[in-house]
Design a protein around this motif. Structure first.
Motif, PDB file in Angstrom:
ATOM      1  N   LYS A 239       6.663   8.024 -32.259  1.00 16.13           N
ATOM      2  CA  LYS A 239       6.766   9.383 -31.712  1.00 16.13           C
ATOM      3  C   LYS A 239       6.274   9.352 -30.277  1.00 16.13           C
ATOM      4  O   LYS A 239       5.783   8.317 -29.803  1.00 16.13           O
ATOM      5  N   SER A 240       6.373  10.462 -29.569  1.00 18.93           N
ATOM      6  CA  SER A 240       5.935  10.498 -28.174  1.00 18.93           C
ATOM      7  C   SER A 240       4.417  10.529 -28.077  1.00 18.93           C
ATOM      8  O   SER A 240       3.704  10.832 -29.050  1.00 18.93           O
ATOM      9  N   SER A 241       3.923  10.245 -26.876  1.00 24.01           N
ATOM     10  CA  SER A 241       2.480  10.308 -26.649  1.00 24.01           C
ATOM     11  C   SER A 241       1.933  11.708 -26.903  1.00 24.01           C
ATOM     12  O   SER A 241       0.846  11.865 -27.476  1.00 24.01           O
ATOM     13  N   VAL A 242       2.673  12.728 -26.483  1.00 20.84           N
ATOM     14  CA  VAL A 242       2.228  14.108 -26.687  1.00 20.84           C
ATOM     15  C   VAL A 242       2.148  14.424 -28.178  1.00 20.84           C
ATOM     16  O   VAL A 242       1.181  15.047 -28.656  1.00 20.84           O
ATOM     17  N   ASN A 264       9.705  15.136 -22.996  1.00 20.87           N
ATOM     18  CA  ASN A 264      10.949  15.722 -23.499  1.00 20.87           C
ATOM     19  C   ASN A 264      10.724  17.169 -23.928  1.00 20.87           C
ATOM     20  O   ASN A 264       9.600  17.684 -23.887  1.00 20.87           O
ATOM     21  N   SER A 265      11.779  17.831 -24.337  1.00 24.50           N
ATOM     22  CA  SER A 265      11.704  19.268 -24.632  1.00 24.50           C
ATOM     23  C   SER A 265      10.744  19.563 -25.786  1.00 24.50           C
ATOM     24  O   SER A 265      10.067  20.593 -25.793  1.00 24.50           O
ATOM     25  N   GLU A 266      10.677  18.669 -26.769  1.00 19.83           N
ATOM     26  CA  GLU A 266       9.721  18.877 -27.861  1.00 19.83           C
ATOM     27  C   GLU A 266       8.289  18.801 -27.337  1.00 19.83           C
ATOM     28  O   GLU A 266       7.418  19.571 -27.769  1.00 19.83           O
ATOM     29  N   LEU A 271       3.026  21.364 -25.650  1.00 17.67           N
ATOM     30  CA  LEU A 271       2.077  21.583 -24.563  1.00 17.67           C
ATOM     31  C   LEU A 271       1.912  23.068 -24.266  1.00 17.67           C
ATOM     32  O   LEU A 271       0.793  23.546 -24.047  1.00 17.67           O
ATOM     33  N   ALA A 272       3.012  23.792 -24.251  1.00 18.15           N
ATOM     34  CA  ALA A 272       2.946  25.231 -23.982  1.00 18.15           C
ATOM     35  C   ALA A 272       2.154  25.952 -25.060  1.00 18.15           C
ATOM     36  O   ALA A 272       1.327  26.821 -24.769  1.00 18.15           O
ATOM     37  N   ALA A 273       2.407  25.601 -26.320  1.00 17.04           N
ATOM     38  CA  ALA A 273       1.711  26.252 -27.428  1.00 17.04           C
ATOM     39  C   ALA A 273       0.214  25.967 -27.392  1.00 17.04           C
ATOM     40  O   ALA A 273      -0.606  26.833 -27.746  1.00 17.04           O
ATOM     41  N   LEU A 298       9.339  22.352 -17.146  1.00 16.01           N
ATOM     42  CA  LEU A 298       7.983  22.614 -17.646  1.00 16.01           C
ATOM     43  C   LEU A 298       7.619  24.075 -17.458  1.00 16.01           C
ATOM     44  O   LEU A 298       7.133  24.747 -18.380  1.00 16.01           O
ATOM     45  N   LEU A 299       7.857  24.592 -16.260  1.00  9.61           N
ATOM     46  CA  LEU A 299       7.513  25.981 -15.983  1.00  9.61           C
ATOM     47  C   LEU A 299       8.362  26.946 -16.810  1.00  9.61           C
ATOM     48  O   LEU A 299       7.861  27.964 -17.306  1.00  9.61           O
ATOM     49  N   GLU A 300       9.634  26.630 -16.979  1.00  4.73           N
ATOM     50  CA  GLU A 300      10.508  27.498 -17.764  1.00  4.73           C
ATOM     51  C   GLU A 300      10.084  27.557 -19.230  1.00  4.73           C
ATOM     52  O   GLU A 300      10.299  28.557 -19.919  1.00  4.73           O
ATOM     53  N   HIS A 301       9.469  26.471 -19.717  1.00  6.16           N
ATOM     54  CA  HIS A 301       8.982  26.439 -21.101  1.00  6.16           C
ATOM     55  C   HIS A 301       7.575  27.027 -21.232  1.00  6.16           C
ATOM     56  O   HIS A 301       7.011  27.041 -22.338  1.00  6.16           O
ATOM     57  N   GLY A 302       7.002  27.478 -20.125  1.00 13.63           N
ATOM     58  CA  GLY A 302       5.678  28.091 -20.184  1.00 13.63           C
ATOM     59  C   GLY A 302       4.526  27.122 -20.164  1.00 13.63           C
ATOM     60  O   GLY A 302       3.398  27.485 -20.539  1.00 13.63           O
ATOM     61  N   VAL A 303       4.775  25.885 -19.735  1.00 15.34           N
ATOM     62  CA  VAL A 303       3.704  24.888 -19.642  1.00 15.34           C
ATOM     63  C   VAL A 303       2.889  25.138 -18.385  1.00 15.34           C
ATOM     64  O   VAL A 303       3.443  25.376 -17.303  1.00 15.34           O
ATOM     65  N   SER A 304       1.587  25.080 -18.509  1.00  9.33           N
ATOM     66  CA  SER A 304       0.706  25.174 -17.348  1.00  9.33           C
ATOM     67  C   SER A 304       0.856  23.905 -16.513  1.00  9.33           C
ATOM     68  O   SER A 304       0.801  22.795 -17.040  1.00  9.33           O
ATOM     69  N   VAL A 305       1.067  24.065 -15.199  1.00 13.24           N
ATOM     70  CA  VAL A 305       1.273  22.926 -14.311  1.00 13.24           C
ATOM     71  C   VAL A 305       0.302  23.016 -13.134  1.00 13.24           C
ATOM     72  O   VAL A 305       0.109  24.092 -12.554  1.00 13.24           O
ATOM     73  N   ALA A 306      -0.305  21.895 -12.788  1.00 11.73           N
ATOM     74  CA  ALA A 306      -1.151  21.774 -11.602  1.00 11.73           C
ATOM     75  C   ALA A 306      -0.592  20.648 -10.739  1.00 11.73           C
ATOM     76  O   ALA A 306       0.315  19.917 -11.157  1.00 11.73           O
ATOM     77  N   LEU A 307      -1.127  20.497  -9.547  1.00  9.53           N
ATOM     78  CA  LEU A 307      -0.672  19.452  -8.627  1.00  9.53           C
ATOM     79  C   LEU A 307      -1.798  18.482  -8.309  1.00  9.53           C
ATOM     80  O   LEU A 307      -2.963  18.865  -8.222  1.00  9.53           O
ATOM     81  N   GLY A 308      -1.419  17.213  -8.121  1.00  9.78           N
ATOM     82  CA  GLY A 308      -2.382  16.188  -7.723  1.00  9.78           C
ATOM     83  C   GLY A 308      -1.794  15.292  -6.656  1.00  9.78           C
ATOM     84  O   GLY A 308      -0.568  15.216  -6.479  1.00  9.78           O
ATOM     85  N   SER A 309      -2.668  14.604  -5.957  1.00  8.22           N
ATOM     86  CA  SER A 309      -2.218  13.619  -4.965  1.00  8.22           C
ATOM     87  C   SER A 309      -2.041  12.253  -5.588  1.00  8.22           C
ATOM     88  O   SER A 309      -1.286  11.426  -5.104  1.00  8.22           O
TER      89      SER A 309
END
Length: 350
Positions: A239-242, A264-266, A271-273, A298-309
């Motif tokens: 299965k996936s890491s998530v 992936n979408s699953e 992550l969103a839940a 990710l954003l369309e699925h409601g996942v929280s996203v941050a940015l890093g360098s």
């Protein structure tokens, strides 16, 4: 000190994206006490004419590796695997004084370019308490806010590699957390940083989860940075890491996951839940040829996203405005329809 910036433009970065013009900002001992046209009759100790200046909240760098501040510009044309072999052997054995200086170097660049808070996925192999103290002291002396996610792994990178036991690694993190008050590191927090699910046994991941729950600590890890990483997870777990992390009850609002290029979408739904955060590192992913993270999806699925360098050795800098611009523009060459393109205004809160 009582300080007033007069007649400036203020980008509030609130939910309504309010912009204040001809605004006065009063600061007392480092705390903003007034915002708007000042009605105070008290003359400030210092008055700054800021009519040509923009004032905005400081940026957050949600993923980096401070030892890499010694390795900018190296291993320029390598993918992740060979790059790791080229960069990290020397950086894994730094002395505490060198670790302290590396943290200060990165902090200086970040502060100079508008970043005031950082998540440092701090690596030394093998990990030791003196190294964690040194990086904490570096951030303390810089004045930055920092979360030091102490990198953990117990699956060897190569045959014969000796790593501390799960008990010893978890003990280092717990002791570092308890020592923060002694070190007077009020702006520094210790977190648990499993290197990646495929680099850690279930015992280590569960132990990290339990320590985080016991002390209210954050968790931070790499996830599916490359196609190789994603394939390795499916090989190990089926299965996936998530999905593997979900089965171990590690998906929580206190978990952030760096990269996520090959989710992936699953995975998005899980992550969103859970309220977990994916940290997008666009410049690093380009430099190492890892791919383009599915930011729009990710954003369309409601996942929280941050940015890093990401670390300076895979970015050649720590400028978060550069990361912001890359995050916006990369989606436009990733097959995303123009009507779904992320704008600068939408990217800034990430």
């Amino acid at each position: 000190m009582d300080l007033v910036f007069s007649n400036c433009t203020v980008l509030t970065n609130d939910r309504e994206n309010v912009v204040l013009t001809e605004c006065d900002v009063r600061v007392n001992d480092g705390v903003i006490t007034e915002l708007g046209r000042s009605n105070s009759r008290n003359q400030p100790q210092r008055l700054v004419d800021a009519r040509d200046l923009l004032i905005m909240p400081g940026l957050i760098n949600s993923h980096t590796h401070s030892p890499e501040n010694f390795s900018k510009g190296r291993a320029e044309s390598m993918t992740l695997g060979p790059w790791l072999d080229q960069i990290w052997p020397a950086l894994d054995v730094l002395e505490p004084r060198q670790i302290y200086i590396a943290a200060l170097l990165g902090a200086a660049e970040m502060l100079h370019t508008g970043t005031i808070s950082v998540v440092d996925h701090f690596r030394q192999t093998p990990m030791n308490l003196a190294a964690v103290h040194a990086v904490a002291e570096g951030y303390r002396d810089s004045g930055m806010r920092a979360v030091i996610a102490v990198m953990l792994r117990d699956i060897p990178q190569f045959k014969g590699q000796l790593l501390p036991s799960v008990t010893d690694q978890i003990g280092i993190v717990e002791q570092a957390h308890l020592n923060c008050d002694t070190l007077k590191c009020s702006k520094v927090r210790i977190a648990l940083g499993p290197s990646a699910p495929t680099r850690c046994t279930e015992k280590l991941l569960i132990s990290a989860r339990d320590l985080a729950l016991r002390h209210g600590l954050y968790l931070h890890t790499h996830i599916d940075e490359t196609t190789t990483d994603a394939a390795e997870a499916r090989k190990q777990y089926g299965k996936s890491s998530v999905q593997h992390l979900a089965n171990l009850d590690l998906l929580t609002p206190f978990l952030s996951l760096a990269h996520g290029v090959w989710l992936n979408s699953e995975d998005f739904e899980l992550l969103a839940a859970a309220g977990s955060t994916v940290v997008h590192n666009p410049v690093s992913n380009m430099r190492l040829g890892s791919g383009i993270a599915p930011l729009t999806a990710l954003l369309e699925h409601g996942v929280s996203v941050a940015l890093g360098s990401d670390g300076a050795a895979s970015n050649d800098g720590q400028d978060m405005f550069e990361a912001l611009k890359a995050a916006v523009l990369l989606q436009r060459v990733a097959g995303v329809e123009a009507k779904h393109w992320i704008t600068a205004k939408e990217a800034l809160p990430l």
